[in-house]
Design a protein around this motif. Structure first.
Motif, PDB file in Angstrom:
ATOM      1  N   MET A   1       0.836  -1.195   0.000  1.00  0.00           N
ATOM      2  CA  MET A   1       0.000   0.000   0.000  1.00  0.00           C
ATOM      3  C   MET A   1       0.876   1.252   0.000  1.00  0.00           C
ATOM      4  O   MET A   1       1.948   1.255   0.576  1.00  0.00           O
ATOM      5  CB  MET A   1      -0.877  -0.026   1.258  1.00  0.00           C
ATOM      6  CG  MET A   1      -2.199   0.667   1.085  1.00  0.00           C
ATOM      7  SD  MET A   1      -3.205   0.561   2.575  1.00  0.00           S
ATOM      8  CE  MET A   1      -2.580   1.948   3.514  1.00  0.00           C
ATOM      9  N   ALA A   2       0.395   2.296  -0.668  1.00  0.00           N
ATOM     10  CA  ALA A   2       1.160   3.549  -0.720  1.00  0.00           C
ATOM     11  C   ALA A   2       1.266   4.184   0.662  1.00  0.00           C
ATOM     12  O   ALA A   2       0.434   3.934   1.537  1.00  0.00           O
ATOM     13  CB  ALA A   2       0.495   4.503  -1.698  1.00  0.00           C
ATOM     14  N   SER A 259      -6.415 -10.867   3.538  1.00  0.00           N
ATOM     15  CA  SER A 259      -6.296  -9.804   4.537  1.00  0.00           C
ATOM     16  C   SER A 259      -7.116  -8.622   4.056  1.00  0.00           C
ATOM     17  O   SER A 259      -7.747  -8.682   3.000  1.00  0.00           O
ATOM     18  CB  SER A 259      -4.834  -9.375   4.664  1.00  0.00           C
ATOM     19  OG  SER A 259      -4.439  -8.694   3.490  1.00  0.00           O
ATOM     20  N   PHE A 260      -7.073  -7.544   4.829  1.00  0.00           N
ATOM     21  CA  PHE A 260      -7.763  -6.335   4.392  1.00  0.00           C
ATOM     22  C   PHE A 260      -6.889  -5.505   3.449  1.00  0.00           C
ATOM     23  O   PHE A 260      -7.205  -4.363   3.148  1.00  0.00           O
ATOM     24  CB  PHE A 260      -8.178  -5.488   5.603  1.00  0.00           C
ATOM     25  CG  PHE A 260      -9.492  -5.896   6.188  1.00  0.00           C
ATOM     26  CD1 PHE A 260     -10.634  -5.899   5.408  1.00  0.00           C
ATOM     27  CD2 PHE A 260      -9.606  -6.252   7.524  1.00  0.00           C
ATOM     28  CE1 PHE A 260     -11.863  -6.265   5.936  1.00  0.00           C
ATOM     29  CE2 PHE A 260     -10.823  -6.624   8.058  1.00  0.00           C
ATOM     30  CZ  PHE A 260     -11.956  -6.627   7.266  1.00  0.00           C
ATOM     31  N   ASP A 261      -5.783  -6.086   3.029  1.00  0.00           N
ATOM     32  CA  ASP A 261      -4.928  -5.388   2.072  1.00  0.00           C
ATOM     33  C   ASP A 261      -5.752  -5.026   0.834  1.00  0.00           C
ATOM     34  O   ASP A 261      -6.503  -5.857   0.313  1.00  0.00           O
ATOM     35  CB  ASP A 261      -3.767  -6.312   1.688  1.00  0.00           C
ATOM     36  CG  ASP A 261      -2.940  -5.710   0.568  1.00  0.00           C
ATOM     37  OD1 ASP A 261      -2.185  -4.778   0.862  1.00  0.00           O
ATOM     38  OD2 ASP A 261      -3.089  -6.145  -0.590  1.00  0.00           O
ATOM     39  N   GLY A 425      -3.534   6.779   1.092  1.00  0.00           N
ATOM     40  CA  GLY A 425      -2.956   5.876   0.097  1.00  0.00           C
ATOM     41  C   GLY A 425      -3.581   4.492   0.115  1.00  0.00           C
ATOM     42  O   GLY A 425      -2.988   3.513  -0.313  1.00  0.00           O
ATOM     43  N   ASN A 426      -4.829   4.413   0.606  1.00  0.00           N
ATOM     44  CA  ASN A 426      -5.502   3.119   0.739  1.00  0.00           C
ATOM     45  C   ASN A 426      -6.539   2.925  -0.379  1.00  0.00           C
ATOM     46  O   ASN A 426      -7.580   3.581  -0.410  1.00  0.00           O
ATOM     47  CB  ASN A 426      -6.180   3.060   2.111  1.00  0.00           C
ATOM     48  CG  ASN A 426      -6.732   1.695   2.419  1.00  0.00           C
ATOM     49  OD1 ASN A 426      -6.947   0.882   1.520  1.00  0.00           O
ATOM     50  ND2 ASN A 426      -6.983   1.437   3.692  1.00  0.00           N
ATOM     51  N   HIS A 427      -6.256   2.002  -1.275  1.00  0.00           N
ATOM     52  CA  HIS A 427      -7.109   1.791  -2.442  1.00  0.00           C
ATOM     53  C   HIS A 427      -8.301   0.856  -2.218  1.00  0.00           C
ATOM     54  O   HIS A 427      -9.080   0.616  -3.142  1.00  0.00           O
ATOM     55  CB  HIS A 427      -6.275   1.160  -3.578  1.00  0.00           C
ATOM     56  CG  HIS A 427      -5.730   2.149  -4.556  1.00  0.00           C
ATOM     57  ND1 HIS A 427      -4.415   2.548  -4.552  1.00  0.00           N
ATOM     58  CD2 HIS A 427      -6.303   2.821  -5.581  1.00  0.00           C
ATOM     59  CE1 HIS A 427      -4.213   3.417  -5.538  1.00  0.00           C
ATOM     60  NE2 HIS A 427      -5.335   3.601  -6.172  1.00  0.00           N
ATOM     61  N   SER A 428      -8.419   0.280  -1.016  1.00  0.00           N
ATOM     62  CA  SER A 428      -9.459  -0.735  -0.767  1.00  0.00           C
ATOM     63  C   SER A 428     -10.823  -0.351  -1.314  1.00  0.00           C
ATOM     64  O   SER A 428     -11.513  -1.170  -1.896  1.00  0.00           O
ATOM     65  CB  SER A 428      -9.669  -0.943   0.737  1.00  0.00           C
ATOM     66  OG  SER A 428      -8.631  -1.671   1.258  1.00  0.00           O
ATOM     67  N   ASN A 429     -11.217   0.880  -1.073  1.00  0.00           N
ATOM     68  CA  ASN A 429     -12.567   1.287  -1.420  1.00  0.00           C
ATOM     69  C   ASN A 429     -12.649   2.065  -2.727  1.00  0.00           C
ATOM     70  O   ASN A 429     -13.528   2.901  -2.902  1.00  0.00           O
ATOM     71  CB  ASN A 429     -13.176   2.081  -0.266  1.00  0.00           C
ATOM     72  CG  ASN A 429     -13.401   1.195   0.944  1.00  0.00           C
ATOM     73  OD1 ASN A 429     -13.856   0.065   0.795  1.00  0.00           O
ATOM     74  ND2 ASN A 429     -13.049   1.669   2.119  1.00  0.00           N
ATOM     75  N   PHE A 430     -11.702   1.802  -3.612  1.00  0.00           N
ATOM     76  CA  PHE A 430     -11.762   2.414  -4.941  1.00  0.00           C
ATOM     77  C   PHE A 430     -11.834   1.298  -5.987  1.00  0.00           C
ATOM     78  O   PHE A 430     -11.449   0.162  -5.713  1.00  0.00           O
ATOM     79  CB  PHE A 430     -10.547   3.311  -5.172  1.00  0.00           C
ATOM     80  CG  PHE A 430     -10.553   4.521  -4.272  1.00  0.00           C
ATOM     81  CD1 PHE A 430     -11.147   5.698  -4.682  1.00  0.00           C
ATOM     82  CD2 PHE A 430     -10.009   4.453  -3.003  1.00  0.00           C
ATOM     83  CE1 PHE A 430     -11.189   6.798  -3.845  1.00  0.00           C
ATOM     84  CE2 PHE A 430     -10.042   5.548  -2.150  1.00  0.00           C
ATOM     85  CZ  PHE A 430     -10.635   6.731  -2.576  1.00  0.00           C
TER      86      PHE A 430
END
Ligand SMILES: *[C@@H]1O[C@H](CO)[C@@H](O)[C@H](O)[C@H]1NC(C)=O
Ligand SMILES: *[C@@H]1O[C@H](CO)[C@@H](O)[C@H](O)[C@H]1NC(C)=O
Length: 501
Positions: A1-2, A259-261, A425-430
């Motif tokens: 993750m960024a 994971s939640f990654d 920098g968290n892309h999970s929800n995109f």
């Protein structure tokens, strides 16, 4: 993750004088600032074509900034971080000026590695142009940290999505792009994975052995209100189903990520979409609203901005079928409509009936997840009627957020949550590119069949009704059984009298 961005960031909002920026982007930036989630040292630049002064711009956004307490000084503090620039989207001049502004700020604060976040509150026709100039002027050196937020629509079919992608991908990497689907920022949608994978009893029952039928429904109690021009070119399926509802669908049905990654989550979403059968254009319910029964509310075709003989769908219901071990044979119905009897978005998961034997009459369990308004999760269960009765009746285990969590609890709005994620920098929800590619692959042939000249005509339903007449039957044919609405009520307004129901 960024890595998360630091506290010296240039945030540039393109389309700053438009409606989206005014109603969503700036209120969200302010909400984050108010809650201490956006450093008070960033610079925020609004950019658009309109020739406005800083003051005129601030007057335009101020009315939509919402306080949670009476501390008015927060608004002025926030506005002092903001400035406005006007310029064209398709010429070098404005971008040169914008670069100067970013560089001046970064120099002043001795920023070693510039961090810049660009929010494109623009129609998609402008994405490619703006990105090209951004790349040329504001992201030309290597070592810069750049994030670009773009909003739907991401194309109107597979081909237009791919064209958009071909324009953007040479300019910004997938890591730099953040595609917003604001449903992914909604509290209850973000809760779906925790609910499913954090509860053994739900996780264990989450499959074809126990679940009979699922519905994801989206209802709006209003029509196009004289602004149907754009809607008329896209219809309800592109408007909310291929994107928002499909996101809910994938989170509800995907396998457990390791994971939640962010990439682990998005990989699973793509996998489940790949297992969906092509949608059958014959197995659908389509509608268009007409005037309300009392004649007070106009029909869709009364909207002057839509085509007089439009057969645009303002209502659609269809089932998705997933061919994998978990879901084989479980219909998942998506239904959405405008100008209905209420505004509501919810998921209904109906379980299989229990064995009869000892029970003559027993209802099915149902888990309802209310996304909006008034977030709630409730589970309909069978229980003995208290007292001397030996009969069973339907009741519920109820988690209504407004009862459980006080108002002091800050639940970020969808846009707040998503801008914060991008900042971190968290892309999970995109939404990732391959996810869009697959969803368009699924929807394009379906839409082409429905929109063909000899395609089906929508059934008329009156404004304020429950939708096309065939709905109950349609749901029943997809495994959904209506519970006895005579005795069961949620939320409960007056308690049942003992011994009676
Ligand atoms: C913008 O507005 C200002 C003040 O009204 C005016 O002086 C200026 O010439 C305008 N600029 C452009 C490019 O139209
Ligand atoms: C990224 O966001 C997801 C979803 O909101 C969250 O579960 C996860 O913990 C976040 N990851 C990090 C590293 O913050």
């Amino acid at each position: 993750m960024a890595e998360p961005f630091g506290d010296r960031v240039s945030l540039v909002v393109f389309g700053a004088s438009g409606d989206l920026a005014k109603k969503k982007t700036f209120p969200a930036l302010f909400g984050l600032f108010r809650e201490g989630q956006l450093p008070s040292t960033v610079q925020i630049v609004g950019y658009a074509r309109s020739n406005l002064s800083d003051e005129e711009f601030k007057d335009r956004i101020r009315p939509n900034l919402k306080l949670r307490n009476a501390d008015k000084s927060k608004i002025d503090e926030f506005l002092s971080l903001c400035s406005y620039m006007h310029g064209p989207y398709d010429e070098d001049s404005g971008y040169v000026e914008l670069l100067d502004k970013c560089v001046a700020y970064e120099k002043k604060h001795n920023v070693a590695v510039p961090e810049r976040l660009f929010y494109l509150a623009l129609p998609p026709s402008a994405f490619a142009t703006v990105c090209r100039f951004l790349k040329k002027h504001l992201n030309s050196e290597s070592g810069l940290k750049t994030r670009v937020i773009v909003e739907k629509p991401f194309g109107r079919d597979l081909q237009t999505f791919r064209e958009l992608q071909e324009n953007l991908s040479p300019l910004f990497t997938e890591d730099e792009l953040y595609r917003i689907d604001h449903y992914l920022g909604k509290e209850m949608v973000k809760n779906l994975l925790v609910l499913r994978f954090g509860n053994e009893f739900l996780g264990a029952a989450w499959n074809k052995n126990h679940i009979k039928s699922i519905q994801i429904s989206f209802k709006e109690a209003f029509g196009t209100q004289g602004r149907g021009g754009y809607f008329d070119t896209i219809g309800i399926i592109r408007d909310v189903m291929q994107n928002h509802m499909l996101q809910v669908f994938t989170l509800l049905t995907m396998e457990r990520p390791v994971s939640f990654d962010p990439e682990a989550v998005r990989d699973e979403k793509v996998k489940v979409l790949k297992a969906v059968e092509p949608i059958d254009p014959k197995d659908v319910l389509l509608g268009q609203y007409s005037a309300s029964e009392d004649g007070k509310e106009p029909g869709y075709l009364d909207d002057d901005t839509v085509n007089k003989d439009s057969k645009c769908f303002t209502y659609a219901a269809f089932a998705l079928h997933i061919h994998n071990e978990r879901w084989e044979g479980v219909p998942i119905v998506l239904r959405a409509g405008k100008a209905l009897d209420e505004s509501k978005v919810e998921i209904r998961i109906q379980f299989k009936p229990v064995a009869k034997g000892m029970f003559k009459e027993i209802q099915r369990n149902e888990l309802v997840i209310r996304i909006q308004p008034d977030e709630a999760i409730y589970m309909k269960i069978n229980s003995k009627i208290p007292g001397i009765s030996t009969e069973t009746s339907l009741t519920d285990l109820d988690l209504t957020y407004s009862k459980r969590y006080s108002d002091d609890f800050w639940i970020p709005e969808a846009y707040e949550a998503l801008i914060r994620d991008c900042y971190l920098g968290n892309h999970s929800n995109f939404v990732r590119d391959d996810e869009l590619d697959i969803s368009w692959k699924l929807f394009t042939p379906f839409l082409e069949a429905l929109e063909a000249a000899d395609g089906p005509k929508p059934e008329l339903y009156s404004y304020g009704s429950k939708g096309p007449k065939g709905l109950r039957e349609f749901l029943a044919s997809h495994g959904y059984v209506f519970s006895d609405e005579g005795t069961y009520q949620w939320p409960l307004t007056t308690p049942n009298v003992k011994g009676k129901i």
